[in-house]
Design a protein around this motif. Structure first.
Motif, PDB file in Angstrom:
ATOM      1  N   ASN A  37      -3.416  23.887  -6.976  1.00 50.76           N
ATOM      2  CA  ASN A  37      -2.515  24.995  -7.312  1.00 50.76           C
ATOM      3  C   ASN A  37      -1.109  24.725  -6.803  1.00 50.76           C
ATOM      4  O   ASN A  37      -0.129  25.100  -7.439  1.00 50.76           O
ATOM      5  CB  ASN A  37      -3.047  26.303  -6.719  1.00 50.76           C
ATOM      6  N   ALA A  38      -1.022  24.125  -5.613  1.00 49.11           N
ATOM      7  CA  ALA A  38       0.262  23.651  -5.095  1.00 49.11           C
ATOM      8  C   ALA A  38       0.375  22.187  -5.513  1.00 49.11           C
ATOM      9  O   ALA A  38      -0.233  21.309  -4.902  1.00 49.11           O
ATOM     10  CB  ALA A  38       0.326  23.792  -3.580  1.00 49.11           C
ATOM     11  N   MET A  39       1.117  21.929  -6.572  1.00 43.89           N
ATOM     12  CA  MET A  39       1.058  20.627  -7.231  1.00 43.89           C
ATOM     13  C   MET A  39       1.477  19.479  -6.326  1.00 43.89           C
ATOM     14  O   MET A  39       0.949  18.369  -6.442  1.00 43.89           O
ATOM     15  CB  MET A  39       1.892  20.668  -8.509  1.00 43.89           C
ATOM     16  N   ALA A  40       2.415  19.722  -5.418  1.00 39.74           N
ATOM     17  CA  ALA A  40       2.818  18.662  -4.491  1.00 39.74           C
ATOM     18  C   ALA A  40       1.660  18.290  -3.566  1.00 39.74           C
ATOM     19  O   ALA A  40       1.431  17.100  -3.291  1.00 39.74           O
ATOM     20  CB  ALA A  40       4.021  19.107  -3.673  1.00 39.74           C
ATOM     21  N   ILE A  41       0.914  19.284  -3.109  1.00 41.30           N
ATOM     22  CA  ILE A  41      -0.244  19.014  -2.248  1.00 41.30           C
ATOM     23  C   ILE A  41      -1.315  18.276  -3.052  1.00 41.30           C
ATOM     24  O   ILE A  41      -1.937  17.323  -2.562  1.00 41.30           O
ATOM     25  CB  ILE A  41      -0.810  20.325  -1.664  1.00 41.30           C
ATOM     26  N   GLY A  42      -1.540  18.705  -4.293  1.00 46.67           N
ATOM     27  CA  GLY A  42      -2.528  18.043  -5.142  1.00 46.67           C
ATOM     28  C   GLY A  42      -2.185  16.584  -5.370  1.00 46.67           C
ATOM     29  O   GLY A  42      -3.057  15.707  -5.301  1.00 46.67           O
ATOM     30  N   ALA A  43      -0.910  16.294  -5.646  1.00 46.35           N
ATOM     31  CA  ALA A  43      -0.483  14.909  -5.855  1.00 46.35           C
ATOM     32  C   ALA A  43      -0.653  14.092  -4.574  1.00 46.35           C
ATOM     33  O   ALA A  43      -1.049  12.915  -4.618  1.00 46.35           O
ATOM     34  CB  ALA A  43       0.973  14.874  -6.317  1.00 46.35           C
ATOM     35  N   PHE A  44      -0.377  14.711  -3.430  1.00 42.71           N
ATOM     36  CA  PHE A  44      -0.542  14.016  -2.143  1.00 42.71           C
ATOM     37  C   PHE A  44      -2.017  13.706  -1.890  1.00 42.71           C
ATOM     38  O   PHE A  44      -2.352  12.607  -1.416  1.00 42.71           O
ATOM     39  CB  PHE A  44       0.018  14.884  -1.016  1.00 42.71           C
TER      40      PHE A  44
ATOM     41  N   TYR B   3       5.181  14.488 -10.865  1.00 40.47           N
ATOM     42  CA  TYR B   3       6.277  14.694 -11.809  1.00 40.47           C
ATOM     43  C   TYR B   3       5.933  14.310 -13.252  1.00 40.47           C
ATOM     44  O   TYR B   3       6.542  14.841 -14.179  1.00 40.47           O
ATOM     45  CB  TYR B   3       7.519  13.903 -11.352  1.00 40.47           C
ATOM     46  N   ARG B   4       4.968  13.416 -13.450  1.00 35.60           N
ATOM     47  CA  ARG B   4       4.616  13.061 -14.825  1.00 35.60           C
ATOM     48  C   ARG B   4       3.527  13.981 -15.377  1.00 35.60           C
ATOM     49  O   ARG B   4       3.622  14.460 -16.503  1.00 35.60           O
ATOM     50  CB  ARG B   4       4.150  11.593 -14.881  1.00 35.60           C
ATOM     51  N   TYR B   5       2.497  14.224 -14.602  1.00 32.09           N
ATOM     52  CA  TYR B   5       1.381  15.045 -15.084  1.00 32.09           C
ATOM     53  C   TYR B   5       0.977  16.123 -14.068  1.00 32.09           C
ATOM     54  O   TYR B   5      -0.196  16.246 -13.732  1.00 32.09           O
ATOM     55  CB  TYR B   5       0.166  14.164 -15.397  1.00 32.09           C
ATOM     56  N   PRO B   6       1.926  16.926 -13.591  1.00 31.01           N
ATOM     57  CA  PRO B   6       1.540  17.974 -12.626  1.00 31.01           C
ATOM     58  C   PRO B   6       0.632  19.035 -13.246  1.00 31.01           C
ATOM     59  O   PRO B   6      -0.247  19.590 -12.576  1.00 31.01           O
ATOM     60  CB  PRO B   6       2.887  18.583 -12.200  1.00 31.01           C
ATOM     61  N   PHE B   7       0.828  19.300 -14.537  1.00 31.20           N
ATOM     62  CA  PHE B   7       0.016  20.311 -15.216  1.00 31.20           C
ATOM     63  C   PHE B   7      -1.438  19.887 -15.339  1.00 31.20           C
ATOM     64  O   PHE B   7      -2.325  20.731 -15.482  1.00 31.20           O
ATOM     65  CB  PHE B   7       0.598  20.600 -16.608  1.00 31.20           C
TER      66      PHE B   7
ATOM     67  N   THR C  96       0.833  -1.210   0.000  1.00 32.85           N
ATOM     68  CA  THR C  96       0.000   0.000   0.000  1.00 32.85           C
ATOM     69  C   THR C  96       0.862   1.252   0.000  1.00 32.85           C
ATOM     70  O   THR C  96       0.571   2.224  -0.715  1.00 32.85           O
ATOM     71  CB  THR C  96      -0.926   0.003   1.224  1.00 32.85           C
ATOM     72  N   LEU C  97       1.927   1.250   0.798  1.00 32.95           N
ATOM     73  CA  LEU C  97       2.828   2.401   0.852  1.00 32.95           C
ATOM     74  C   LEU C  97       3.495   2.633  -0.504  1.00 32.95           C
ATOM     75  O   LEU C  97       3.563   3.770  -0.992  1.00 32.95           O
ATOM     76  CB  LEU C  97       3.883   2.188   1.938  1.00 32.95           C
ATOM     77  N   VAL C  98       3.970   1.559  -1.116  1.00 30.42           N
ATOM     78  CA  VAL C  98       4.602   1.671  -2.443  1.00 30.42           C
ATOM     79  C   VAL C  98       3.596   2.211  -3.460  1.00 30.42           C
ATOM     80  O   VAL C  98       3.936   3.061  -4.297  1.00 30.42           O
ATOM     81  CB  VAL C  98       5.159   0.309  -2.892  1.00 30.42           C
ATOM     82  N   PHE C  99       2.372   1.713  -3.382  1.00 30.26           N
ATOM     83  CA  PHE C  99       1.316   2.170  -4.287  1.00 30.26           C
ATOM     84  C   PHE C  99       1.053   3.667  -4.104  1.00 30.26           C
ATOM     85  O   PHE C  99       0.967   4.423  -5.086  1.00 30.26           O
ATOM     86  CB  PHE C  99       0.038   1.364  -4.021  1.00 30.26           C
ATOM     87  N   GLY C 100       0.926   4.107  -2.861  1.00 31.11           N
ATOM     88  CA  GLY C 100       0.680   5.522  -2.589  1.00 31.11           C
ATOM     89  C   GLY C 100       1.807   6.407  -3.095  1.00 31.11           C
ATOM     90  O   GLY C 100       1.573   7.469  -3.674  1.00 31.11           O
ATOM     91  N   ILE C 101       3.046   5.960  -2.905  1.00 27.69           N
ATOM     92  CA  ILE C 101       4.206   6.733  -3.390  1.00 27.69           C
ATOM     93  C   ILE C 101       4.192   6.801  -4.912  1.00 27.69           C
ATOM     94  O   ILE C 101       4.489   7.852  -5.507  1.00 27.69           O
ATOM     95  CB  ILE C 101       5.515   6.106  -2.872  1.00 27.69           C
ATOM     96  N   ALA C 102       3.847   5.679  -5.557  1.00 31.93           N
ATOM     97  CA  ALA C 102       3.794   5.659  -7.028  1.00 31.93           C
ATOM     98  C   ALA C 102       2.754   6.639  -7.549  1.00 31.93           C
ATOM     99  O   ALA C 102       3.003   7.361  -8.529  1.00 31.93           O
ATOM    100  CB  ALA C 102       3.490   4.248  -7.512  1.00 31.93           C
ATOM    101  N   VAL C 103       1.582   6.662  -6.905  1.00 31.11           N
ATOM    102  CA  VAL C 103       0.530   7.603  -7.320  1.00 31.11           C
ATOM    103  C   VAL C 103       1.011   9.037  -7.144  1.00 31.11           C
ATOM    104  O   VAL C 103       0.837   9.887  -8.033  1.00 31.11           O
ATOM    105  CB  VAL C 103      -0.759   7.360  -6.513  1.00 31.11           C
ATOM    106  N   PHE C 104       1.643   9.326  -6.013  1.00 31.15           N
ATOM    107  CA  PHE C 104       2.147  10.683  -5.754  1.00 31.15           C
ATOM    108  C   PHE C 104       3.167  11.104  -6.804  1.00 31.15           C
ATOM    109  O   PHE C 104       3.069  12.200  -7.379  1.00 31.15           O
ATOM    110  CB  PHE C 104       2.773  10.749  -4.361  1.00 31.15           C
ATOM    111  N   LEU C 105       4.140  10.245  -7.070  1.00 31.09           N
ATOM    112  CA  LEU C 105       5.192  10.585  -8.029  1.00 31.09           C
ATOM    113  C   LEU C 105       4.623  10.759  -9.437  1.00 31.09           C
ATOM    114  O   LEU C 105       5.071  11.629 -10.199  1.00 31.09           O
ATOM    115  CB  LEU C 105       6.273   9.501  -8.024  1.00 31.09           C
TER     116      LEU C 105
END
Length: 581
Positions: free
Chosen positions: A72-79, A27-31, A14-23
């Motif tokens: 708007n804060a892409m890191a927060i959005g990915a999280f 980094y792949r589709y932040p826009f 589950t942790l690996v999955f969550g990290i993969a979704v975040f990354l």
């Protein structure tokens, strides 16, 4: 392989999955995150809350739009997305294990299937976060009801049927109004199956009955008012996810007997198949061309002109929107005359795309008009862009642009109205406060590096014009203010992209009367024009290197129009005029 090891290994997965979704989203589709954010305007306002709560599923929509503003804060959005995806997986697993079968722990990898299908389906940029929130709420409600059955009903067996009937009559209407048609999943997960059938029929009857009283089409109520940006459709994969959850819960109860070795192989096989399927399936859910345009739009919105040019250098743009964004970036960095033909061109439409009732293309076209100095036209396109949003939402990006155009035009009362809206947001509030301080301050606006410049560029008289007169409008902008480099660059490039050398020659005479402008494309066009007339250009007007290259091109072209040697002239005006490539 012991159960406690499986439990520990499950959390690692589950942790690996969550990290993969975040990354992936960071980094792949932040826009893609900022694209979603610009299509709504979340306000911290009582009226806004109650407007959402007056529709079925409004609570899920309100929560989703609250979360999307943080994109708007892409890191927060990915999280946020990583947390929601993990919740879908964990809640699915908790529902699978509510009936402790000896083999349930070995089915843990299967609990990732709904989340992976969701990940694939969200490649469709019109899938709303409301659907994800509604799915999480439905799974949580179903799990809560299961726990209620296990803890309470066993102790109150004689009251069990009465309690279930109360749940059926009271909670299902409540869940429907809070969560929309996803309540059907909650109803289907009730036990026993006779109760589940009755609950589903009851929930479906409520949905159909409410459709007669709500100001929405029947199809929109059935499919979820805000699950998908286009109101009357829903991708079939979104309909599949609840069914998959039901099948997993059913399957986890039915499988009982397997050898110890078979259990280990089952776990490994599930894991390998699911990881392989995810690696192959998820990338295909994201249309490369579509997301390329979304990225160009993001870079234009954030004025990252150098990044646009670098992206175009890496992969040649070939769609009207990407070509227009590249030309805009070249113009904003005063490189359009030098480098326009280093990139693929598709006629003057690549400078100013034709009007389409589409948010993204309309917004990009409005950006071009805005930077040219056609402020009123940019304002009109902003209105058109907001009206083109399929789910009738407002747009934070558009409201901000309306503030800017009205500030430039001196319409301070109108600008103040929009600023009061932005003051009720999280991310736009600081900017709105700064703009409020500038209202009515002519000196501050005139000294502003963008607004002051556009005040000088804009035409004082408002008028309508057609798309076939865009070069004349650019000419008027240049004559009005010869410092308008954007208008000058667009004016000189339009006839070349239309392959109209006589029109180019008439325009360049106007330019030369006002300023000295001799970029490579103009010199190449002039050399070509003089060659067509069998005349020698005036001394010093065209560089010797360009004249020599034109002679080489002419010699090769006259001998063999399909010669491979012509490829080294692909970035010239001559190649474009003679080949159109």
């Amino acid at each position: 392989m012991k159960v406690d090891r499986l439990k520990y290994g499950g959390w690692v997965l589950t942790l690996v999955f969550g990290i993969a979704v975040f990354l992936f989203w960071r980094y792949r589709y932040p826009f893609a995150l900022t694209y979603q954010e610009q299509l709504q305007l979340f306000l911290f306002d009582g009226d806004y809350f109650w407007e959402r709560m007056t529709e079925p599923g409004g609570f899920a929509r309100y929560i989703a739009e609250f979360l999307v503003q943080f994109y708007n804060a892409m890191a927060i959005g990915a999280f946020i997305l990583a947390v929601l995806f993990v919740l879908v997986q964990r809640l699915t697993w908790r529902l699978m294990k509510t009936h402790q079968s000896p083999l349930t722990s070995y089915l843990y990898p299967l609990s990732f299937i709904p989340a992976l299908i969701l990940w694939f389906t969200m490649g469709d940029e019109s899938v709303m976060l409301t659907y994800v929130v509604a799915l999480v709420l439905a799974l949580a409600a179903a799990l809560l009801l299961r726990q209620l059955e296990l803890v309470v009903l066993d102790k109150l067996a004689r009251l069990g049927k009465l309690v279930k009937l109360g749940i059926l009559l009271f909670l299902i209407p409540l869940l429907y109004w809070l969560n929309g048609p996803m309540v059907l999943l909650v109803a289907a997960l009730m036990l026993p199956w006779t109760v589940a059938v009755g609950a589903v029929v009851y929930a479906l009857a409520l949905i159909l009955l409410s459709a007669h009283w709500l100001p929405f089409p029947m199809s929109r109520v059935l499919l979820g008012i805000s699950y998908y940006r286009f109101p009357e459709v829903l991708p079939y994969m979104l309909m599949v996810i609840p069914v998959v959850v039901l099948l997993l819960v059913w399957f986890s109860r039915k499988i009982h007997h397997l050898s110890e070795k078979g259990k280990k192989w089952l776990y490994v096989a599930e894991l390998v198949v699911i990881v392989a399927a995810a690696a192959l399936m998820i990338p295909h859910g994201f249309d490369a061309k579509k997301y390329e345009l979304i990225e160009y739009d993001f870079l234009v919105r954030t004025n990252q002109w150098s990044a646009i040019i670098a992206k175009a250098e890496k992969q040649m743009p070939d769609l009207p929107m990407s070509v227009s964004a590249t030309n805009l970036a070249l113009g904003m960095t005063n490189q359009l005359g030098e480098r326009a033909f280093d990139f693929y061109q598709r006629g003057s439409e690549g400078l100013l795309p034709k009007f389409e009732r589409n948010f993204s293309t309309t917004q990009l076209t409005g950006e071009i008009y805005f930077h040219l100095g056609l402020v009123n036209t940019a304002q009109r396109f902003a209105f058109e862009a907001m009206e083109a949003i399929p789910d009738y939402n407002k747009s934070a990006r558009v409201v901000k642009r309306l503030v800017e155009t009205n500030m430039i035009n001196g319409q301070y009362k109108v600008a103040e109205k929009y600023l009061k809206m932005l003051e009720k947001t999280v991310f736009y509030r600081p900017w709105a406060k700064r703009m409020v301080a500038m209202l009515g301050d002519e000196k501050a606006i005139n000294d502003h590096p963008l607004y002051g410049r556009l005040r000088q560029y804009r035409l004082q008289e408002d008028f309508l014009f057609s798309e076939i007169e865009l070069d004349k409008i650019c000419g008027q902008l240049f004559v009005h203010n010869p410092k308008n480099q954007m208008a000058m660059q667009y004016l000189m490039l339009m006839p070349l992209l239309d392959k109209d050398i006589p029109r180019f020659m008439s325009y360049i005479q106007v330019i030369q009367e006002k300023t000295q402008y001799h970029p490579r494309s103009c010199q190449e066009a002039l050399a070509f024009a003089f060659m067509q007339q069998r005349q020698q250009p005036p001394q010093g007007l065209i560089s010797d290197m360009i004249l020599q290259r034109l002679n080489d091109f002419s010699r090769i072209y006259s001998h063999d129009r399909n010669s491979p040697e012509l490829a080294r002239f692909k970035n010239t005006v001559w190649y474009y005029l003679t080949n159109g490539k």
